[in-house]
Design an enzyme around this catalytic site. Sequence first.
Site, mmCIF file in Angstrom:
data_model
loop_
_atom_site.group_PDB
_atom_site.id
_atom_site.type_symbol
_atom_site.label_atom_id
_atom_site.label_comp_id
_atom_site.label_asym_id
_atom_site.label_seq_id
_atom_site.Cartn_x
_atom_site.Cartn_y
_atom_site.Cartn_z
ATOM 1 N N CYS A 147 -7.650 0.882 -11.404
ATOM 2 C CA CYS A 147 -8.640 1.735 -10.573
ATOM 3 C C CYS A 147 -8.946 1.748 -12.336
ATOM 4 C CB CYS A 147 -8.220 3.303 -10.538
ATOM 5 S SG CYS A 147 -7.077 3.838 -11.810
ATOM 6 N N GLU A 187 8.331 3.892 -4.746
ATOM 7 C CA GLU A 187 6.608 5.013 -5.571
ATOM 8 C C GLU A 187 8.028 5.929 -6.050
ATOM 9 O OE1 GLU A 187 4.346 7.269 -6.269
ATOM 10 O OE2 GLU A 187 3.609 5.699 -5.409
ATOM 11 N N TYR A 225 4.322 1.079 -7.066
ATOM 12 C CA TYR A 225 3.917 2.383 -6.532
ATOM 13 C C TYR A 225 2.897 2.363 -5.190
ATOM 14 C CZ TYR A 225 3.963 0.911 -12.039
ATOM 15 O OH TYR A 225 4.526 0.507 -12.987
ATOM 16 N N ASP A 229 -0.311 -1.559 -7.559
ATOM 17 C CA ASP A 229 -1.640 -0.911 -7.582
ATOM 18 C C ASP A 229 -0.956 0.447 -8.269
ATOM 19 O OD1 ASP A 229 -3.768 0.873 -6.811
ATOM 20 O OD2 ASP A 229 -3.151 1.586 -4.476
ATOM 21 N N GLN A 282 -6.467 6.992 -1.135
ATOM 22 C CA GLN A 282 -7.369 6.626 -1.434
ATOM 23 C C GLN A 282 -8.396 7.729 -0.609
ATOM 24 O OE1 GLN A 282 -8.573 4.931 -3.851
ATOM 25 N NE2 GLN A 282 -6.705 3.310 -4.015
#
Length: 281
Positions: free
Chosen positions: A133, A55, A34, A106, A5
């Site tokens: 997001c 991931e 993720y 996420d 981030q």
Amino acid sequence: MSFYQVNPVQTNVLYNKALEYADLSGDETVWDMYCGIGTISLFLAQKAKKVYGVEIVPQAIDDARHNAEINGITNAEFFVGKAEEVVPDIYKKGGDGSHADVVVVDSPRKGCDQVLLDTLVHMAPERIVYVSCDPATLARDVKILQEKGYEAKKVAVVDQFCHSGHVETVVLLSHKKPDGHINVKVEFGEGEGKVPLDNIAKRAEEYKPKERVTYKMIKEYIEAKYGFKVHTAYIAEVKRDLGLPMYDAPNAVEELKQPRKHPTAEKVEAIKDALKHFEVI
């Protein structure tokens, strides 16, 4: 190659909110989809029994394992691969990692793959914490999970990208539980108070799942009836405009982001006719 981030101050706010929604007591098995470099995973591992992270970027998983080591966290395990491939495979095999009390997602901007969402439903975690997001794909996936037995309980928005119109959103979904039980005794056969077997077969036929309608079926129907072909992206565009699920052709949805011609009114009507024919609308 590892994602992180861009706003470390708000990242702390974001991940603490995810931890709050996870509501861990120390006995839970948790999956972090993720997981990137394992930031959320390691947040959760401090209050969970076991955390599994997945991931697709190998370098990120290397970082996640290193981060776990330097922070003295031994109850976190990480897997390299696509979440929609790794998690269903582990679930089907059973054993360690096939069960989850809490799942944290996420996802990238495109949201979750349908296969992963289906697997999450089968795993039946008590809580799903969805970090996103992109509010649009978040809303799409939450709607799917709600239709599968989950209910959105809490929502928080974190101003992760200051001076822009973008935000990170955290949603807590809980598995719906029945309000109560009713025991019903049914006797099959002929005679008073019994249910004829013929009725059972008839009702089973009425409730039989409909055949899955594919883009290929729609294209073949239109070509046979109207004499022209339609591009998959055109069908996707019409379905999107009608608010229908887009999982059948995710690539077609991506194509629409590129400059291209839109379907003519004639083709739009033909596509809608096909959707009505197959009882999609």
